[in-house]
Design an enzyme around this catalytic site. Structure first.
Site, mmCIF file in Angstrom:
data_model
loop_
_atom_site.group_PDB
_atom_site.id
_atom_site.type_symbol
_atom_site.label_atom_id
_atom_site.label_comp_id
_atom_site.label_asym_id
_atom_site.label_seq_id
_atom_site.Cartn_x
_atom_site.Cartn_y
_atom_site.Cartn_z
ATOM 1 N N TYR A 79 -0.938 -98.043 33.859
ATOM 2 C CA TYR A 79 -2.415 -98.212 35.286
ATOM 3 C C TYR A 79 -2.455 -96.790 36.011
ATOM 4 C CZ TYR A 79 -5.717 -99.908 37.445
ATOM 5 O OH TYR A 79 -7.646 -100.207 38.314
ATOM 6 N N PHE A 131 -28.783 -79.431 36.353
ATOM 7 C CA PHE A 131 -28.326 -79.736 35.180
ATOM 8 C C PHE A 131 -29.126 -81.646 35.413
ATOM 9 C CE2 PHE A 131 -26.475 -82.257 31.878
ATOM 10 C CZ PHE A 131 -26.472 -81.885 30.332
ATOM 11 N N THR A 132 -29.278 -81.581 33.391
ATOM 12 C CA THR A 132 -30.123 -82.890 33.611
ATOM 13 C C THR A 132 -29.307 -83.982 35.020
ATOM 14 O OG1 THR A 132 -29.908 -83.572 31.842
ATOM 15 C CG2 THR A 132 -31.251 -82.429 31.932
ATOM 16 N N ASP A 222 -19.910 -76.622 39.775
ATOM 17 C CA ASP A 222 -19.473 -76.554 38.662
ATOM 18 C C ASP A 222 -19.167 -75.910 37.946
ATOM 19 O OD1 ASP A 222 -20.487 -77.505 35.652
ATOM 20 O OD2 ASP A 222 -22.008 -78.770 36.169
ATOM 21 N N LYS A 265 -16.183 -79.587 27.678
ATOM 22 C CA LYS A 265 -17.291 -77.860 27.328
ATOM 23 C C LYS A 265 -15.903 -77.027 27.103
ATOM 24 C CE LYS A 265 -21.572 -79.963 28.397
ATOM 25 N NZ LYS A 265 -21.849 -79.069 27.535
ATOM 26 N N ARG A 388 -35.102 -78.893 25.197
ATOM 27 C CA ARG A 388 -34.288 -78.440 26.594
ATOM 28 C C ARG A 388 -35.842 -78.210 27.357
ATOM 29 N NH1 ARG A 388 -29.955 -80.792 28.423
ATOM 30 N NH2 ARG A 388 -31.127 -82.875 27.837
ATOM 31 N N PHE A 454 -35.251 -87.996 27.508
ATOM 32 C CA PHE A 454 -35.292 -87.577 26.309
ATOM 33 C C PHE A 454 -34.102 -88.642 25.892
ATOM 34 C CE2 PHE A 454 -31.122 -85.230 28.389
ATOM 35 C CZ PHE A 454 -31.349 -85.354 29.464
HETATM 36 C C1 PLP Z 1 -23.736 -78.171 33.948
HETATM 37 C C2 PLP Z 1 -22.904 -79.215 32.940
HETATM 38 N N1 PLP Z 1 -22.522 -80.057 33.889
HETATM 39 C C3 PLP Z 1 -22.696 -81.068 33.938
HETATM 40 C C4 PLP Z 1 -22.401 -82.187 32.475
HETATM 41 C C5 PLP Z 1 -22.325 -83.322 32.590
HETATM 42 O O1 PLP Z 1 -21.205 -83.654 31.467
HETATM 43 P P1 PLP Z 1 -20.716 -84.760 30.656
HETATM 44 O O2 PLP Z 1 -21.610 -85.051 29.855
HETATM 45 O O3 PLP Z 1 -19.423 -84.579 30.901
HETATM 46 O O4 PLP Z 1 -21.710 -86.361 31.983
HETATM 47 C C6 PLP Z 1 -23.061 -80.851 31.281
HETATM 48 C C7 PLP Z 1 -23.000 -81.515 30.414
HETATM 49 O O5 PLP Z 1 -23.823 -81.635 29.576
HETATM 50 C C8 PLP Z 1 -23.296 -80.096 32.234
HETATM 51 O O6 PLP Z 1 -23.919 -78.938 30.936
#
Ligand code: PLP
Length: 481
Positions: A79, A131-132, A222, A265, A388, A454
């Site tokens: 832990y 990003f979404t 990011d 990624k 997208r 989505f």
């Molecule tokens: C550029 C970017 N930031 C953040 C995220 C969010 O990451 P996660 O899917 O690990 O939550 C993604 C996911 O596709 C992403 O492409």
């Protein structure tokens, strides 16, 4: 890595051997139509048993290396104080030059923590593109996302090498208009996902850093796709051709205050983290980590994944790993262009993005051309892509639809998973679809969730176009294809 054949043609060449394989299957068109109907014309709702090539995402779907798998076997489950975490901390310190590391279960969890600590009600958050999950977290904290990309960013048929750059004039205007105190931070996304995997240049990043710091504004990067961005800098930016990926990443990170990423990624693992060289930022975020994620030495990740990510962070700076998806994407993009399929150029990292506005010009934004294209691609190939476009945009506060700047069907190329013959197959089926594009019509929501619609939204095809398309496909290729 790419290699030049004796006839002058360049092809992506795998610098690895395939030792473990997973079976896949290609259900016939009639079955694919049934599966798409059941999935509500939302590729997220397909089951993988119905999918031939899974190009939904490169997130958490990359092939791991033997060293990553081996590391998972020696994970130290605890832990608190797990040795696995200290391996990750040491890798991030070496590769990113940031010694304070906060693990999170995914990238969006890191965004949640940053929103909690830095985004106040009424703030603005300028960025090269959203990003979404980023937008959703920052807006839920009371902030407004301001996208200040360059004009070239939305030109899908471009030769501009750095469409992920931030527009510095727009940045200055944001500073003048809101003042530094209302700017939570400026966010730069490496290899901007929703712009078609387009990188920023180091020159632009340096200028953003200078402007931000001159005005007392934090620069957050990011870095989910950092190794691909570094790969493009090496390929495309003058002065960096002889630098290693590791040197380029270190230089980028030295200009930022905080980095966060999804480890799914570039790192080819599952998890995420926030890193910084600034102890005060670390101290501000750390108290929230055990509340939302887990203790600081696992942060909601399994220790096996912590181990895999520690190795992945070190491996992603190898040129052939950094370029594993980018080179295949380039090949795929070139094959599609030869067939007249409109794709985002230049070829980016992570995926090949088909421009649905150009592919299906007869479908208006609010009938979701990118959603319809993703469904049609699946029906004629068994390939799962991701919408997208407008489906990926949530409604505004008053319930109005927001038409997306871009309508893209994204065919992700997970790292080290697919081969050239898969790319050839995909290019061929898209070329067939292009010839029959008039058969494809729009979609209509029948179930629409209020946030990130989505993921779970369900739609139906207008004018029953999908059945007619499947029928035509069967006629051309036979019932088994
Ligand atoms: C550029 C970017 N930031 C953040 C995220 C969010 O990451 P996660 O899917 O690990 O939550 C993604 C996911 O596709 C992403 O492409």
């Amino acid at each position: 890595m790419s290699i030049r054949l004796s006839n002058g043609k360049e092809i992506p060449i795998e610098m690895h051997k395939v030792r473990i394989v997973q079976k896949t299957q290609l259900p016939p068109a009639r079955e694919r139509l049934r599966a798409m109907d059941e999935a509500g014309y939302n590729t997220f709702l397909l089951r993988t048993r119905d999918v031939f090539l899974d190009m939904l995402t490169d997130s958490g779907t990359n092939a791991m290396s033997d060293n990553q798998l081996a590391a998972m076997m020696v994970a130290d489950d605890a832990y608190a104080g797990s040795e696995s975490f200290y391996k990750l901390e040491s890798a991030v310190t070496d590769i990113f030059g940031m010694q304070h590391v906060l693990p999170t279960h995914q990238g969006r969890a890191a965004e949640h923590l940053l929103a909690k600590v830095f985004v106040k009600q009424g703030d603005v958050v300028p960025m090269n593109y959203h990003f979404t999950t980023t937008r959703a977290h920052f807006e839920m904290a009371g902030g407004t996302v301001l996208e200040i990309f360059t004009d070239e960013a939305l030109n899908t048929q471009s030769t501009c090498p750095f469409k992920g750059n931030l527009d510095l004039n727009k940045f200055q205007k944001v500073i003048d208009q809101y003042g530094a105190s209302r700017i939570s931070f400026v966010r730069m996304e490496a290899t901007t996902n929703l712009l078609g995997g387009q990188p920023f240049s180091l020159g632009n990043f340096r200028q953003v850093s200078e402007m931000a710091h001159k005005n007392g504004i934090l620069l957050v990067i990011d870095g989910s796709l950092i190794s691909e961005n570094a790969y493009f800098i090496k390929q495309r930016e003058a002065g960096y051709e002889n630098k290693s990926i590791a040197e380029i990443i270190l230089e980028i990170m030295s200009l930022a205050d905080i980095c966060y990423l999804s480890g799914r990624k570039s790192c080819s693992a599952r998890g995420g983290f926030i890193s910084t060289a600034n102890k005060a930022h670390y101290d501000a975020i750390r108290p929230w980590l055990p509340l939302y994620e887990g203790f600081t030495t696992y942060g909601g990740m399994s220790t096996k994944e912590v181990e895999a990510m520690a190795v992945g962070v070190r491996e992603m700076v190898e040129t052939e790993v950094a370029g594993a998806s980018a080179d295949q994407v380039k090949y795929f993009v070139d094959r599609l262009r030869e067939n007249g399929v409109p794709v985002v150029t230049p070829a980016g990292g992570l995926a090949c993005h088909v421009d649905a506005k150009l592919f299906l010009p007869h479908i208006p934004s609010l009938e979701y051309p990118a959603g319809a294209l993703s469904a049609a691609i699946y029906i004629c190939s068994g390939i799962r892509s991701m919408e997208r476009g407008t489906v990926s945009m949530d409604r505004d506060k008053d319930g109005n639809e927001l038409a997306s700047d871009l309508e893209l069907a994204r065919l992700a190329v997970p790292r080290r998973v697919y081969t050239m013959s898969h790319m050839e197959y995909a290019a061929d089926r898209l070329a067939w679809l292009l010839k029959h594009r008039d058969m494809v019509k729009g979609l209509k929501f029948v179930e629409e969730p209020p946030v990130l619609r989505f993921f779970f939204g369900r739609m139906v095809p207008l004018e029953n176009w999908s059945a007619k398309l499947a029928e035509k496909f069967e006629k051309d290729f036979g019932p088994a294809a």
